[in-house]
Each structure stands twice: as structure tokens, then as C-alpha cells.
Design a protein around this motif. Structure first.
Motif, PDB file in Angstrom:
ATOM      1  N   MET A 173      55.155  28.889 -63.276  1.00 48.52           N
ATOM      2  CA  MET A 173      56.037  29.676 -63.009  1.00 48.52           C
ATOM      3  C   MET A 173      56.778  30.219 -64.024  1.00 48.52           C
ATOM      4  O   MET A 173      57.427  29.489 -64.872  1.00 48.52           O
ATOM      5  N   PRO A 174      57.203  31.347 -63.874  1.00 47.91           N
ATOM      6  CA  PRO A 174      58.214  31.972 -64.901  1.00 47.91           C
ATOM      7  C   PRO A 174      59.270  31.479 -64.928  1.00 47.91           C
ATOM      8  O   PRO A 174      60.035  30.813 -63.803  1.00 47.91           O
ATOM      9  N   PRO A 175      60.166  31.155 -66.193  1.00 54.01           N
ATOM     10  CA  PRO A 175      61.357  30.287 -66.181  1.00 54.01           C
ATOM     11  C   PRO A 175      62.431  30.718 -65.386  1.00 54.01           C
ATOM     12  O   PRO A 175      63.195  30.028 -64.779  1.00 54.01           O
ATOM     13  N   GLU A 176      62.561  32.007 -64.935  1.00 55.58           N
ATOM     14  CA  GLU A 176      63.481  32.628 -64.286  1.00 55.58           C
ATOM     15  C   GLU A 176      63.524  32.056 -62.733  1.00 55.58           C
ATOM     16  O   GLU A 176      64.494  31.830 -62.060  1.00 55.58           O
ATOM     17  N   ALA A 177      62.199  31.631 -62.374  1.00 56.90           N
ATOM     18  CA  ALA A 177      62.025  31.081 -61.071  1.00 56.90           C
ATOM     19  C   ALA A 177      62.308  29.434 -61.211  1.00 56.90           C
ATOM     20  O   ALA A 177      63.426  28.874 -60.435  1.00 56.90           O
ATOM     21  N   ARG A 178      61.451  28.934 -62.041  1.00 60.40           N
ATOM     22  CA  ARG A 178      61.475  27.434 -62.030  1.00 60.40           C
ATOM     23  C   ARG A 178      62.873  26.844 -62.539  1.00 60.40           C
ATOM     24  O   ARG A 178      63.069  25.860 -62.108  1.00 60.40           O
ATOM     25  N   ASP A 179      63.491  27.470 -63.519  1.00 59.57           N
ATOM     26  CA  ASP A 179      64.592  27.179 -63.953  1.00 59.57           C
ATOM     27  C   ASP A 179      66.060  27.356 -63.388  1.00 59.57           C
ATOM     28  O   ASP A 179      66.920  26.778 -63.440  1.00 59.57           O
ATOM     29  N   HIS A 180      65.838  28.544 -62.602  1.00 60.38           N
ATOM     30  CA  HIS A 180      67.227  29.048 -62.018  1.00 60.38           C
ATOM     31  C   HIS A 180      67.138  29.167 -60.460  1.00 60.38           C
ATOM     32  O   HIS A 180      68.169  29.709 -59.826  1.00 60.38           O
ATOM     33  N   GLU A 181      66.175  28.719 -59.730  1.00 62.63           N
ATOM     34  CA  GLU A 181      65.946  28.858 -58.288  1.00 62.63           C
ATOM     35  C   GLU A 181      65.793  27.261 -57.780  1.00 62.63           C
ATOM     36  O   GLU A 181      65.310  26.475 -58.440  1.00 62.63           O
ATOM     37  N   ALA A 182      66.467  27.141 -56.817  1.00 59.55           N
ATOM     38  CA  ALA A 182      66.458  25.417 -56.287  1.00 59.55           C
ATOM     39  C   ALA A 182      64.863  25.270 -55.874  1.00 59.55           C
ATOM     40  O   ALA A 182      64.053  25.965 -55.554  1.00 59.55           O
ATOM     41  N   ARG A 183      64.533  24.125 -56.436  1.00 61.49           N
ATOM     42  CA  ARG A 183      63.169  23.499 -56.104  1.00 61.49           C
ATOM     43  C   ARG A 183      62.706  23.569 -54.815  1.00 61.49           C
ATOM     44  O   ARG A 183      61.692  23.657 -54.408  1.00 61.49           O
ATOM     45  N   MET A 184      63.829  23.207 -53.912  1.00 55.78           N
ATOM     46  CA  MET A 184      63.336  23.238 -52.525  1.00 55.78           C
ATOM     47  C   MET A 184      62.978  24.536 -51.869  1.00 55.78           C
ATOM     48  O   MET A 184      62.405  24.677 -50.741  1.00 55.78           O
ATOM     49  N   ALA A 185      63.215  25.391 -52.588  1.00 50.70           N
ATOM     50  CA  ALA A 185      62.918  26.970 -52.319  1.00 50.70           C
ATOM     51  C   ALA A 185      61.560  27.425 -52.724  1.00 50.70           C
ATOM     52  O   ALA A 185      61.043  28.219 -52.606  1.00 50.70           O
ATOM     53  N   LEU A 186      60.945  26.450 -53.869  1.00 49.65           N
ATOM     54  CA  LEU A 186      59.552  26.691 -54.213  1.00 49.65           C
ATOM     55  C   LEU A 186      58.441  25.790 -53.922  1.00 49.65           C
ATOM     56  O   LEU A 186      57.436  26.075 -53.641  1.00 49.65           O
ATOM     57  N   ASP A 187      58.866  24.509 -53.635  1.00 50.21           N
ATOM     58  CA  ASP A 187      57.995  23.523 -53.568  1.00 50.21           C
ATOM     59  C   ASP A 187      57.373  23.354 -52.233  1.00 50.21           C
ATOM     60  O   ASP A 187      58.056  22.745 -51.179  1.00 50.21           O
ATOM     61  N   GLY A 188      56.003  23.659 -52.115  1.00 51.71           N
ATOM     62  CA  GLY A 188      55.231  23.557 -50.790  1.00 51.71           C
ATOM     63  C   GLY A 188      54.417  22.314 -50.621  1.00 51.71           C
ATOM     64  O   GLY A 188      53.727  22.043 -49.724  1.00 51.71           O
ATOM     65  N   GLY A 189      54.649  21.162 -51.618  1.00 52.75           N
ATOM     66  CA  GLY A 189      53.755  20.156 -51.569  1.00 52.75           C
ATOM     67  C   GLY A 189      52.468  20.323 -52.264  1.00 52.75           C
ATOM     68  O   GLY A 189      52.306  21.282 -52.832  1.00 52.75           O
ATOM     69  N   THR A 190      51.711  19.290 -52.088  1.00 53.83           N
ATOM     70  CA  THR A 190      50.423  19.122 -52.951  1.00 53.83           C
ATOM     71  C   THR A 190      49.622  20.434 -52.715  1.00 53.83           C
ATOM     72  O   THR A 190      49.148  20.743 -53.984  1.00 53.83           O
ATOM     73  N   ASP A 191      49.326  20.636 -51.659  1.00 54.95           N
ATOM     74  CA  ASP A 191      48.641  22.125 -51.398  1.00 54.95           C
ATOM     75  C   ASP A 191      49.552  23.298 -51.267  1.00 54.95           C
ATOM     76  O   ASP A 191      48.700  24.388 -50.942  1.00 54.95           O
ATOM     77  N   GLY A 192      50.750  23.036 -51.039  1.00 58.97           N
ATOM     78  CA  GLY A 192      51.653  24.020 -50.712  1.00 58.97           C
ATOM     79  C   GLY A 192      51.633  24.344 -49.363  1.00 58.97           C
ATOM     80  O   GLY A 192      52.244  25.314 -49.044  1.00 58.97           O
ATOM     81  N   LEU A 193      50.992  23.756 -48.425  1.00 56.03           N
ATOM     82  CA  LEU A 193      50.973  24.053 -46.931  1.00 56.03           C
ATOM     83  C   LEU A 193      51.946  22.838 -46.459  1.00 56.03           C
ATOM     84  O   LEU A 193      51.763  22.883 -45.017  1.00 56.03           O
ATOM     85  N   ASP A 194      52.619  22.029 -46.859  1.00 56.41           N
ATOM     86  CA  ASP A 194      53.371  21.109 -46.233  1.00 56.41           C
ATOM     87  C   ASP A 194      54.017  21.645 -45.039  1.00 56.41           C
ATOM     88  O   ASP A 194      54.283  21.168 -43.755  1.00 56.41           O
ATOM     89  N   LEU A 195      55.164  22.825 -45.156  1.00 58.52           N
ATOM     90  CA  LEU A 195      55.775  23.396 -44.395  1.00 58.52           C
ATOM     91  C   LEU A 195      55.192  24.009 -43.334  1.00 58.52           C
ATOM     92  O   LEU A 195      55.538  24.224 -42.233  1.00 58.52           O
ATOM     93  N   HIS A 196      54.010  24.706 -43.866  1.00 57.76           N
ATOM     94  CA  HIS A 196      53.376  25.499 -42.857  1.00 57.76           C
ATOM     95  C   HIS A 196      52.754  24.723 -41.864  1.00 57.76           C
ATOM     96  O   HIS A 196      52.516  25.025 -40.643  1.00 57.76           O
ATOM     97  N   ARG A 197      52.014  23.449 -42.136  1.00 52.27           N
ATOM     98  CA  ARG A 197      51.711  22.401 -41.044  1.00 52.27           C
ATOM     99  C   ARG A 197      52.977  22.103 -40.242  1.00 52.27           C
ATOM    100  O   ARG A 197      52.666  22.239 -38.941  1.00 52.27           O
ATOM    101  N   ARG A 198      54.028  21.913 -40.582  1.00 51.12           N
ATOM    102  CA  ARG A 198      55.114  21.509 -39.529  1.00 51.12           C
ATOM    103  C   ARG A 198      55.726  22.685 -38.609  1.00 51.12           C
ATOM    104  O   ARG A 198      55.840  22.721 -37.470  1.00 51.12           O
ATOM    105  N   ILE A 199      55.525  23.964 -39.212  1.00 52.34           N
ATOM    106  CA  ILE A 199      56.094  25.330 -38.526  1.00 52.34           C
ATOM    107  C   ILE A 199      55.036  25.708 -37.671  1.00 52.34           C
ATOM    108  O   ILE A 199      55.309  25.871 -36.606  1.00 52.34           O
ATOM    109  N   ALA A 200      53.739  25.608 -37.870  1.00 53.12           N
ATOM    110  CA  ALA A 200      52.633  25.811 -37.180  1.00 53.12           C
ATOM    111  C   ALA A 200      52.661  25.113 -36.058  1.00 53.12           C
ATOM    112  O   ALA A 200      52.485  25.306 -34.659  1.00 53.12           O
ATOM    113  N   ALA A 201      52.821  23.516 -36.301  1.00 53.95           N
ATOM    114  CA  ALA A 201      52.705  22.774 -35.056  1.00 53.95           C
ATOM    115  C   ALA A 201      54.168  22.749 -33.963  1.00 53.95           C
ATOM    116  O   ALA A 201      53.585  22.628 -32.735  1.00 53.95           O
ATOM    117  N   ALA A 202      54.971  23.305 -34.393  1.00 57.43           N
ATOM    118  CA  ALA A 202      56.299  23.315 -33.690  1.00 57.43           C
ATOM    119  C   ALA A 202      56.624  24.922 -33.061  1.00 57.43           C
ATOM    120  O   ALA A 202      57.387  24.753 -31.968  1.00 57.43           O
TER     121      ALA A 202
END
Length: 257
Positions: free
Chosen positions: A175-204
Motif C-alpha cells: 500500500m502507499p506509505p501514507e496509508a500503511r505508515d499513517h493509518e492504524a493497522r486495524m483499519a486496514l488488515d482484513g486477514g489472510t484473504d481480506g475477508l475475516d471481518l466480512h465473515r463475522r459481519i455476514a454471519a451476525a
């Protein structure tokens, strides 16, 4: 060389694609030559322009920003517009993983929510969203996804708009440095395939939606099919909407009426 040209030249040398536009914004923000030098130094160092200015433009609105808080992207305008369009007058709207609260701001501006709620796990994002949403009558709470929501919203949400992190972990380094270095990692990281949170949200999500309610999840073009499968597996009627102009993609799941 004028001051504007000199600033633009420094920004261009640092890799800015819109150097002249950024220079004009920094010049307008600076209260003195010393303040301008500080702003330019921060931008040349890779800090997001929106964080330096203290605001971002989003769907024509000025959204307050804060250091380390995810900056709203133009692609998310599709999510915000679709969410506002689907909300019935006086309905209940929730902006989950809200960041600055930009999506909820658009819903407030374009629709007539009876209840407007937003939530995020990051305390800095919650503080920023409160500054944006409380003047509009919105309520912002801190917590992990649905755990952050008041229990009395269960089964009552007409529109649930979600911009959860969906960048695969290994892709964050690209990702561009302005994102990866200046935004919280928890706001970017979706897990191995990017879908970890999508799984939890869809289920609930279904148990939180009102009859006929919809959950809208921003997703990547290559991930959209999988996000749609997750929503369909949860018993929702699904569509995927894309907008080439803003490069946005949204998976939408609707609960039967």
C-alpha cells in the motif's frame, strides 16, 4: 518562482500526482510562512494530506479527520450513496467500522434517519466520529463490531453500512506509505484473504436487520464474489454494485420483509 510554484515543486519531487492542487490547499491552511513550512514538511514526509488539513472532502461534505484514523476514500462514496438511497424516511441507520463517520454523515445529509448510530473498535476513530456526528444527532460507540451496538437495535436496523478492513495482510506492505505508515493497522488488515471481518459481519447481520433491512459491505473487485457468497449463505438476498467512476464495489444483502 512564486511560493505556490515552489511548494508544488517540492511536493512533485516527493511523488505527489496533484502537486499544484495540494500546494493551493496547504497555502490556504497556513497562517504564516513557518506554519506553511511545517505543513509542507509533513506532506513531503508522507503524511496524508487530509490529516494535515484536518478534513477530507467526501460526497461534497467536509469531514473532520484525525491522526492515525482511516481517511475516507472516494471509492467509499458508492457505499454511502447506496446506503442513503436504501434508508426509509425515519429509519434506523448504522455505520459499522465507521472511522471518521463519513458514511453516516452522508446518510444524515441525503436521507432522514430517525436513528443514526456509528461504531468502531479504535478509540481515536470513535473520538473523531463523535466530533463529526454528534452535531447531527448521531450516537457513536466503541467496541468490536456488533458488540458496540445497543441491544435495542437488534432486529431494528433498516440500513447497516460497513466499511470493514478488507486488505489481505500480506498486501498491506504494497500500500502507499501514507496509508500503511499513517493509518492504524486495524483499519486496514482484513486477514489472510481480506475477508475475516466480512465473515463475522455476514454471519451476525441478519439478526440485527429489520424485516426488509439491508447490509451493505464495501469490498474489493476481486473479493466481491466471496463477500456475496458470505451474505447469501447467511440467508440474505444479494446483489453486487460497482461504480467505475469512483472505483467502488459494494455487496448488498437484504433480509426478506
Amino acid at each position: 518562482m512564486s511560493t505556490a510554484d515552489a511548494v508544488a515543486a517540492r511536493l512533485r519531487a516527493a511523488g505527489s500526482v496533484f502537486a499544484e492542487d495540494e500546494a493551493a490547499l496547504l497555502l490556504a491552511e497556513a497562517s504564516s510562512p513557518e506554519a506553511l513550512e511545517d505543513l509542507v514538511r509533513r506532506r513531503v514526509g508522507g503524511e496524508p494530506l487530509e490529516t494535515i488539513l484536518g478534513w477530507a472532502e467526501f460526497c461534497g461534505l467536509r469531514v473532520r479527520t484525525a491522526p492515525r484514523v482511516f481517511v475516507p476514500r472516494r471509492r467509499t462514496e458508492l457505499l454511502a450513496r447506496r446506503a442513503a438511497a436504501l434508508l426509509p424516511a425515519g429509519g434506523v441507520a448504522v455505520d459499522l467500522c465507521c472511522g471518521t463517520g463519513a458514511v453516516a454523515m452522508v446518510i444524515a445529509a441525503l436521507a432522514s434517519p430517525g436513528v443514526l448510530h456509528a461504531a468502531d473498535l479504535d478509540p481515536a476513530a470513535v473520538a473523531c466520529a463523535r466530533r463529526n456526528l454528534e452535531p447531527l444527532g448521531g450516537v457513536v460507540t466503541e467496541g468490536d463490531l456488533f458488540d458496540a451496538l445497543p441491544e435495542d437495535l437488534r432486529g431494528r436496523i433498516d440500513v447497516l453500512a460497513v466499511n470493514a478492513p478488507y486488505v489481505p495482510t500480506d498486501a498491506i506492505a504494497t500500500m502507499p506509505p501514507e496509508a500503511r505508515d499513517h493509518e492504524a493497522r486495524m483499519a486496514l488488515d482484513g486477514g489472510t484473504d481480506g475477508l475475516d471481518l466480512h465473515r463475522r459481519i455476514a454471519a451476525a447481520a441478519p439478526e440485527w436487520l429489520a424485516p426488509g433491512g439491508a447490509v451493505l459491505i464495501e469490498t474489493g473487485r476481486t473479493q466481491a464474489g466471496w463477500t456475496a457468497v458470505l451474505l447469501s449463505s447467511a440467508g440474505l438476498e444479494v446483489e453486487v454494485d460497482s461504480d467505475d467512476e469512483v472505483d467502488g464495489t459494494v455487496a448488498i444483502g437484504r433480509r426478506s420483509a
